[in-house]
Design a protein around this motif. Structure first.
Motif, PDB file in Angstrom:
ATOM      1  N   TYR A 179      -5.493  -3.879   5.492  1.00 44.07           N
ATOM      2  CA  TYR A 179      -5.374  -2.423   5.380  1.00 44.07           C
ATOM      3  C   TYR A 179      -6.695  -1.862   4.865  1.00 44.07           C
ATOM      4  CZ  TYR A 179      -3.638   2.131   3.722  1.00 44.07           C
ATOM      5  OH  TYR A 179      -3.447   3.470   3.510  1.00 44.07           O
ATOM      6  N   PHE A 180      -7.166  -0.785   5.508  1.00 45.13           N
ATOM      7  CA  PHE A 180      -8.425  -0.156   5.123  1.00 45.13           C
ATOM      8  C   PHE A 180      -8.276   1.361   5.169  1.00 45.13           C
ATOM      9  CE2 PHE A 180      -9.337  -4.060   7.499  1.00 45.13           C
ATOM     10  CZ  PHE A 180     -10.104  -4.775   6.592  1.00 45.13           C
ATOM     11  N   THR A 181      -8.970   2.060   4.282  1.00 39.76           N
ATOM     12  CA  THR A 181      -9.049   3.516   4.374  1.00 39.76           C
ATOM     13  C   THR A 181     -10.505   3.950   4.248  1.00 39.76           C
ATOM     14  OG1 THR A 181      -8.692   3.824   1.989  1.00 39.76           O
ATOM     15  CG2 THR A 181      -6.746   3.902   3.408  1.00 39.76           C
ATOM     16  N   ARG A 182     -10.806   5.054   4.932  1.00 44.97           N
ATOM     17  CA  ARG A 182     -12.140   5.641   4.865  1.00 44.97           C
ATOM     18  C   ARG A 182     -11.988   7.167   4.820  1.00 44.97           C
ATOM     19  NH1 ARG A 182     -12.773   0.959   4.131  1.00 44.97           N
ATOM     20  NH2 ARG A 182     -14.267  -0.456   5.111  1.00 44.97           N
ATOM     21  N   HIS A 183     -13.003   7.850   4.297  1.00 46.05           N
ATOM     22  CA  HIS A 183     -12.986   9.312   4.257  1.00 46.05           C
ATOM     23  C   HIS A 183     -14.301   9.845   4.800  1.00 46.05           C
ATOM     24  CE1 HIS A 183     -11.918  13.352   3.029  1.00 46.05           C
ATOM     25  NE2 HIS A 183     -13.147  13.470   2.562  1.00 46.05           N
TER      26      HIS A 183
ATOM     27  N   GLN B  48     -14.122  -4.272   2.795  1.00 42.37           N
ATOM     28  CA  GLN B  48     -13.316  -3.872   1.655  1.00 42.37           C
ATOM     29  C   GLN B  48     -12.256  -2.846   2.060  1.00 42.37           C
ATOM     30  OE1 GLN B  48     -16.654  -3.937   1.546  1.00 42.37           O
ATOM     31  NE2 GLN B  48     -17.236  -5.307  -0.122  1.00 42.37           N
ATOM     32  N   ARG B  49     -11.187  -2.801   1.259  1.00 47.17           N
ATOM     33  CA  ARG B  49     -10.091  -1.853   1.510  1.00 47.17           C
ATOM     34  C   ARG B  49     -10.621  -0.428   1.543  1.00 47.17           C
ATOM     35  NH1 ARG B  49      -6.569   1.586  -0.888  1.00 47.17           N
ATOM     36  NH2 ARG B  49      -4.332   1.442  -0.391  1.00 47.17           N
ATOM     37  N   GLU B  50     -11.482  -0.071   0.597  1.00 42.62           N
ATOM     38  CA  GLU B  50     -12.114   1.241   0.559  1.00 42.62           C
ATOM     39  C   GLU B  50     -13.616   1.050   0.460  1.00 42.62           C
ATOM     40  OE1 GLU B  50     -10.471   3.967  -2.302  1.00 42.62           O
ATOM     41  OE2 GLU B  50      -8.472   3.090  -2.111  1.00 42.62           O
ATOM     42  N   ALA B  51     -14.359   1.775   1.289  1.00 37.94           N
ATOM     43  CA  ALA B  51     -15.818   1.633   1.296  1.00 37.94           C
ATOM     44  C   ALA B  51     -16.404   2.794   2.077  1.00 37.94           C
ATOM     45  CB  ALA B  51     -16.226   0.295   1.916  1.00 37.94           C
ATOM     46  N   ASN B  52     -17.719   2.895   2.034  1.00 34.29           N
ATOM     47  CA  ASN B  52     -18.403   3.862   2.883  1.00 34.29           C
ATOM     48  C   ASN B  52     -18.567   3.278   4.280  1.00 34.29           C
ATOM     49  OD1 ASN B  52     -18.779   5.756   0.768  1.00 34.29           O
ATOM     50  ND2 ASN B  52     -20.578   4.615   0.057  1.00 34.29           N
TER      51      ASN B  52
ATOM     52  N   ASN C  55       0.826  -1.197   0.000  1.00 35.39           N
ATOM     53  CA  ASN C  55       0.000   0.000   0.000  1.00 35.39           C
ATOM     54  C   ASN C  55       0.869   1.259   0.000  1.00 35.39           C
ATOM     55  OD1 ASN C  55      -2.717  -1.261   0.397  1.00 35.39           O
ATOM     56  ND2 ASN C  55      -1.701  -2.038   2.233  1.00 35.39           N
ATOM     57  N   LEU C  56       0.528   2.215  -0.838  1.00 32.42           N
ATOM     58  CA  LEU C  56       1.149   3.536  -0.863  1.00 32.42           C
ATOM     59  C   LEU C  56       0.022   4.527  -1.050  1.00 32.42           C
ATOM     60  CD1 LEU C  56       3.481   5.552  -0.968  1.00 32.42           C
ATOM     61  CD2 LEU C  56       3.711   5.050  -3.409  1.00 32.42           C
ATOM     62  N   GLU C  57      -0.166   5.408  -0.063  1.00 28.50           N
ATOM     63  CA  GLU C  57      -1.322   6.296  -0.099  1.00 28.50           C
ATOM     64  C   GLU C  57      -0.995   7.617   0.564  1.00 28.50           C
ATOM     65  OE1 GLU C  57      -6.115   5.765   0.269  1.00 28.50           O
ATOM     66  OE2 GLU C  57      -4.825   4.356   1.336  1.00 28.50           O
TER      67      GLU C  57
END
Length: 262
Positions: free
Chosen positions: A132-136, A161-165, A84-86
């Motif tokens: 690894y997970f990200t959220r905004h 999921q790695r990215e989700a709501n 992961n690179l973010e």
């Protein structure tokens, strides 16, 4: 059980100024060790970090912790051994379930410092496969409400999921809510478990002295009260179902994190 609310004052936290890094430790961490503040339930680390541009934490390893970063301002570059690179910005939340072991680095990206909270919790199960997970979450979403940003894996509305709501999954009995509370506004939360921790983010600037800035008042359903300012926190012990009301009693927006945990 009567409600007990114990302050964790900003200027009493562990503190270090390394020039490139200015950091506060709510719990024992690195050179700061306190037998009175080792952990609270499954919550083990709350570090409020400010990292100067072009610097940061080089590649290092972790095992058996749930590690999440809550970005307050600036940009945080995350890179890890899972590929992961973010670049994380204000409103972003990154969750790493370290499990059997990961290596990662965290650095200030761009020309401005990054201010973020690094939070660790203890997993309920050992030897998990790293994830690894990200959220905004936008400022508008958090305005004058409590938004669930982290919740136990498998809980209702939690996507794997790695990215989700919705909230990021954590393998701990811990739910984290965030709010941007306007002056004179209030939010309330009924504890699902027997512990809570409330932290007021130090948004108005680095301050190693007595807490200033935004002010909130915590009131439990049995009448227990406590006032907090930026950088302050509070340990809450109560019966499940106890309602906590957070009132903004100052003249600035208060960025508040509320943990509901065991």
């Amino acid at each position: 059980m009567s409600t007990k609310i114990v302050p964790r004052r900003s200027d009493e936290r562990g503190h270090a100024d390394h020039s490139w890094l200015k950091t506060f430790h709510t719990f024992s961490f690195a050179m700061y060790q306190s037998s009175a503040h080792e952990q609270f339930g499954s919550l083990r680390v709350i570090n409020e970090d400010r990292v100067e541009p072009y610097t940061g934490f080089g590649t290092h390893g972790h095992r058996e912790f749930e590690i999440f970063s809550y970005v307050v301002s600036g940009e945080l570059e995350h890179q890890d051994s899972m590929g992961n690179l973010e670049i994380l910005k204000r409103g972003d939340l990154q969750m790493t379930s370290a499990g059997t072991g990961i290596r990662h680095s965290e650095k200030a990206h761009g020309t401005k410092p990054v201010h973020f909270l690094q939070i660790w919790s203890l997993p309920s199960t050992r030897n998990l496969t790293p994830q690894y997970f990200t959220r905004h979450f936008t400022d508008a979403e958090k305005k004058d409400v409590l938004v669930r940003i982290v919740a136990p894996s498998g809980a209702e509305g939690v996507a794997e999921q790695r990215e989700a709501n919705g909230p990021a999954p954590v393998h701990s009995p811990l739910t984290l809510y965030a709010s941007l509370l306007s002056p004179s506004k209030s939010v309330s939360h009924a504890l699902a478990q027997s512990k809570g921790y409330i932290h007021v983010v130090q948004t108005s600037g680095y301050n190693p002295g007595k807490a200033t800035g935004a002010k909130v008042n915590i009131i439990s359903s049995d009448g227990t009260t406590l006032e907090l300012s930026e950088g302050d926190g509070a340990y809450v012990t109560a019966s499940a179902g106890t309602e906590l009301q957070v009132n903004n009693v100052g003249d600035k927006v208060a960025e508040v994190l509320l943990f509901d945990l065991e």
